[in-house]
Design an enzyme around this catalytic site. Structure first.
Site, PDB file in Angstrom:
ATOM      1  N   GLU A  41     -21.580 -39.627  38.204  1.00  0.00           N
ATOM      2  CA  GLU A  41     -22.929 -39.633  37.602  1.00  0.00           C
ATOM      3  C   GLU A  41     -23.015 -40.689  36.502  1.00  0.00           C
ATOM      4  O   GLU A  41     -23.621 -40.465  35.450  1.00  0.00           O
ATOM      5  CB  GLU A  41     -23.265 -38.244  37.018  1.00  0.00           C
ATOM      6  CG  GLU A  41     -23.172 -37.133  38.037  1.00  0.00           C
ATOM      7  CD  GLU A  41     -23.572 -35.761  37.513  1.00  0.00           C
ATOM      8  OE1 GLU A  41     -24.209 -35.684  36.445  1.00  0.00           O
ATOM      9  OE2 GLU A  41     -23.242 -34.780  38.183  1.00  0.00           O
TER      10      GLU A  41
ATOM     11  N   GLU B  37     -19.347 -28.289  36.396  1.00  0.00           N
ATOM     12  CA  GLU B  37     -19.395 -27.958  34.955  1.00  0.00           C
ATOM     13  C   GLU B  37     -18.960 -26.544  34.587  1.00  0.00           C
ATOM     14  O   GLU B  37     -19.634 -25.866  33.819  1.00  0.00           O
ATOM     15  CB  GLU B  37     -20.818 -28.207  34.424  1.00  0.00           C
ATOM     16  CG  GLU B  37     -21.274 -29.631  34.615  1.00  0.00           C
ATOM     17  CD  GLU B  37     -22.622 -29.924  33.970  1.00  0.00           C
ATOM     18  OE1 GLU B  37     -23.255 -29.015  33.412  1.00  0.00           O
ATOM     19  OE2 GLU B  37     -23.038 -31.102  34.032  1.00  0.00           O
TER      20      GLU B  37
ATOM     21  N   ASN C 161     -16.478 -30.996  39.729  1.00  0.00           N
ATOM     22  CA  ASN C 161     -17.177 -32.065  39.010  1.00  0.00           C
ATOM     23  C   ASN C 161     -17.495 -31.632  37.575  1.00  0.00           C
ATOM     24  O   ASN C 161     -17.923 -30.498  37.352  1.00  0.00           O
ATOM     25  CB  ASN C 161     -18.494 -32.336  39.767  1.00  0.00           C
ATOM     26  CG  ASN C 161     -19.239 -33.566  39.301  1.00  0.00           C
ATOM     27  OD1 ASN C 161     -18.651 -34.646  39.196  1.00  0.00           O
ATOM     28  ND2 ASN C 161     -20.536 -33.437  39.042  1.00  0.00           N
TER      29      ASN C 161
ATOM     30  N   HIS D 116     -21.197 -39.622  31.903  1.00  0.00           N
ATOM     31  CA  HIS D 116     -22.418 -39.929  31.140  1.00  0.00           C
ATOM     32  C   HIS D 116     -21.919 -40.455  29.793  1.00  0.00           C
ATOM     33  O   HIS D 116     -21.434 -39.685  28.966  1.00  0.00           O
ATOM     34  CB  HIS D 116     -23.260 -38.665  30.949  1.00  0.00           C
ATOM     35  CG  HIS D 116     -23.792 -38.124  32.235  1.00  0.00           C
ATOM     36  ND1 HIS D 116     -24.726 -38.807  32.991  1.00  0.00           N
ATOM     37  CD2 HIS D 116     -23.520 -36.985  32.914  1.00  0.00           C
ATOM     38  CE1 HIS D 116     -25.007 -38.098  34.074  1.00  0.00           C
ATOM     39  NE2 HIS D 116     -24.289 -36.998  34.056  1.00  0.00           N
TER      40      HIS D 116
ATOM     41  N   ASP E 229     -23.732 -43.243  33.831  1.00  0.00           N
ATOM     42  CA  ASP E 229     -24.795 -43.938  33.108  1.00  0.00           C
ATOM     43  C   ASP E 229     -24.264 -44.190  31.699  1.00  0.00           C
ATOM     44  O   ASP E 229     -23.377 -43.483  31.232  1.00  0.00           O
ATOM     45  CB  ASP E 229     -26.151 -43.205  33.127  1.00  0.00           C
ATOM     46  CG  ASP E 229     -26.106 -41.732  32.776  1.00  0.00           C
ATOM     47  OD1 ASP E 229     -25.144 -41.292  32.107  1.00  0.00           O
ATOM     48  OD2 ASP E 229     -27.048 -41.006  33.136  1.00  0.00           O
TER      49      ASP E 229
HETATM   50  C1  XIL Z   1     -30.030 -33.640  35.960  1.00  0.00           C
HETATM   51  C2  XIL Z   1     -31.168 -34.341  36.678  1.00  0.00           C
HETATM   52  O1  XIL Z   1     -30.970 -35.727  36.575  1.00  0.00           O
HETATM   53  C3  XIL Z   1     -32.484 -33.933  36.106  1.00  0.00           C
HETATM   54  O2  XIL Z   1     -33.549 -34.442  36.890  1.00  0.00           O
HETATM   55  C4  XIL Z   1     -32.590 -32.408  36.050  1.00  0.00           C
HETATM   56  O3  XIL Z   1     -33.771 -32.016  35.448  1.00  0.00           O
HETATM   57  C5  XIL Z   1     -31.419 -31.832  35.290  1.00  0.00           C
HETATM   58  O4  XIL Z   1     -30.232 -32.244  35.932  1.00  0.00           O
HETATM   59  N1  XIL Z   1     -25.046 -33.115  35.164  1.00  0.00           N
HETATM   60  C6  XIL Z   1     -25.292 -32.899  36.490  1.00  0.00           C
HETATM   61  C7  XIL Z   1     -26.578 -33.299  37.088  1.00  0.00           C
HETATM   62  O5  XIL Z   1     -24.381 -32.467  37.213  1.00  0.00           O
HETATM   63  O6  XIL Z   1     -26.978 -32.466  38.133  1.00  0.00           O
HETATM   64  C8  XIL Z   1     -27.662 -33.369  36.046  1.00  0.00           C
HETATM   65  O7  XIL Z   1     -28.828 -33.890  36.657  1.00  0.00           O
HETATM   66  C9  XIL Z   1     -27.223 -34.214  34.875  1.00  0.00           C
HETATM   67  C10 XIL Z   1     -26.007 -33.604  34.224  1.00  0.00           C
END
Ligand code: XIL
Length: 464
Positions: free
Chosen positions: A265, A160, A202, A238, A267
């Protein structure tokens, strides 16, 4: 109710019809089709993974689904900087090692996540800057990648680092402020420490051709042309209730640069389209021969950081949702990776074709002569992460303080890029040494993690 039932009946008939027609054609692949996500993905030379919270490995519903369906795991938090180096030079690998053992015992690969990220930085690093921070972060990369050498197939070396909005540029952070070359320095250190792991960049909001993904694309192209060791790009994915129509084309343009792509990631917000969107993402990955893995960000809906979005493939009892069938079918219908290889081909020299569709920037209103602040929240059941953007008014700032009142019962558990006074009720966040001075209209970000809910917090900013 009535119209809905009528619609459902028609839809069921239509699907049944389509199935009958498709059946003869699909017969041969169906015979050897995988019956779990991991088997179906493995048949196609790919990983299908889940983010895991190691604390849940003793919950049998959770672990049963995890072991049956997934052949890759990512630590949801355990391999992040705050977890692995809680004080400078003291490394803690307990959580990460536990996940690696679980993976090894169950025939799973491990995606490492994440060596450097502006969030979940330990407090000691948050208050560092300049060359001291640069050497601390390189040491972190070296130590952690060395510890896990040979145990992870890919690392998110940097997470990020690009800004949202239309700039296509870097996000401000203390890491970025050590110099624009911090990302390549991190990749070089990671390669030296673990030459066998695929090294990935990422990010999120990169689910199509847009200003942010094009900024990243240009960085990857530059890295490949200069020999900076990068092997893959992770697309967090996401997603909400829609998906960019050029999702696959975007993956493909990165693959054409000579890097692997991974969905890291995934969802998807619940709603009418959830199963379709999960299917679309899976089909897109299967159609790109360099798309080597898909990871969903949790196992069951109630494991998700997205709380009430019910964003995953299993319900809280571990039952498969329609989205599961959609993913499994797409995996089984997809093509295999032609010739899985660890040597990336030569970078192509195709010039980029950036489009400039800007995502929605969240620019706070200008703050007059003082400063203004706006907050964005990522919430889940029982917790949240708040990212606060501070913008200087027309006179700039020498320092700033943002006050926010938390809902009763909620508390701050960690803060980055600011110092918090108090942890519940009205909490005052004051700049740290490197982000207090802002020119007119300039912005900076800080953040905090909390227990409970962060809903309804209104920040007020005071400049000094
Ligand atoms: C999130 C986790 O799921 C949570 O448990 C934590 O509190 C915050 O981070 N992008 C990412 C992940 O790269 O590491 C994040 O994970 C979600 C967003």
């Amino acid at each position: 109710m009535r119209p809905k039932r009528a619609l459902l009946a028609t839809a069921t008939l239509a699907v049944a019809g389509a199935l009958t027609v498709g059946m003869t054609l699909a017969m041969a692949p169906v015979a050897s089709a995988g019956t779990t996500l991991r088997a179906a993905a493995a048949e196609k030379g790919r990983y299908f993974g889940a983010a895991v919270a190691t604390g849940k490995l003793s919950t049998s519903t959770y672990t049963t689904v995890l072991n049956r369906e997934f052949n890759s795991v990512t630590a949801e938090n355990e391999m992040k900087w705050d977890a692995t180096e809680p004080s400078q030079g003291r490394f803690v690998y307990t959580g990460g090692d536990r996940l690696v053992s679980h993976a090894q015992a169950n025939g799973m690969g491990v995606r490492g996540h994440a060596l450097l990220w502006h969030q979940q930085e330990p407090g000691w690093a948050q208050s560092m800057s300049g060359s001291a921070l640069r050497s601390a972060m390189i040491n972190h990369v070296t130590q952690v990648a060395t510890h896990y050498r040979g145990k992870v197939y890919a690392w998110d070396v940097v997470n990020e680092a690009f800004a949202d909005g239309g700039s296509g540029g870097r996000r401000d952070s203390n890491l970025q402020r050590t110099g624009n070359d911090w990302i390549e320095a991190a990749f070089r250190a990671a390669r030296a420490a673990d030459p066998g792991a695929k090294l990935c960049y990422n990010d999120y909001n990169t689910d199509g051709v847009n200003a942010k993904s094009t900024g990243i694309y240009n960085m990857v192209r530059d890295f490949k042309s200069r020999g900076v060791p990068i092997d893959c790009v992770g697309f967090q994915s996401h997603l909400g209730t829609t998906i960019a129509s050029d999702y696959q084309a975007n993956l493909q343009r990165f693959a054409d640069l000579g890097v692997d792509v991974q969905i890291t990631e995934l969802d998807v917000m619940t709603g009418g389209n959830q199963a379709n969107i999960f299917g679309t993402v899976t089909r897109a990955c299967m159609a790109v021969s360099r798309c080597t893995s898909i990871t969903v960000w949790g196992v069951r809906d109630c494991d998700s950081w997205r709380g009430s979005d019910n964003a995953l493939l299993f319900d809280c009892n571990g039952n498969k949702k329609p989205a599961y069938d959609s993913v499994l079918n797409a995996l089984n219908a997809g093509s295999g990776i032609p010739n899985p290889t660890t040597t990336p081909p030569n970078p192509t020299t195709t010039p980029p074709n950036p489009t400039t569709t800007p995502p929605n920037p969240t620019t706070p209103p200008p703050g007059g002569s003082g400063c203004s602040a706006s907050v964005s929240l990522n919430s889940w059941t029982g917790g949240f992460v708040a990212t606060v953007k501070v913008t200087a008014g027309s006179s700039g700032t020498r320092g700033w303080t943002v006050s926010m009142t938390l809902p009763s019962g909620s508390s701050v558990t960690g803060t980055w890029s600011a110092t918090a006074s108090g942890s519940s009720g009205t909490v005052r966040f004051t700049n740290v040494d490197y982000n207090g001075a802002l020119g007119a209209g300039q912005s900076t970000e800080f953040g905090f993690q909390g227990n409970g809910s962060g809903a309804g917090m209104t920040p007020t900013c005071t400049a000094s």
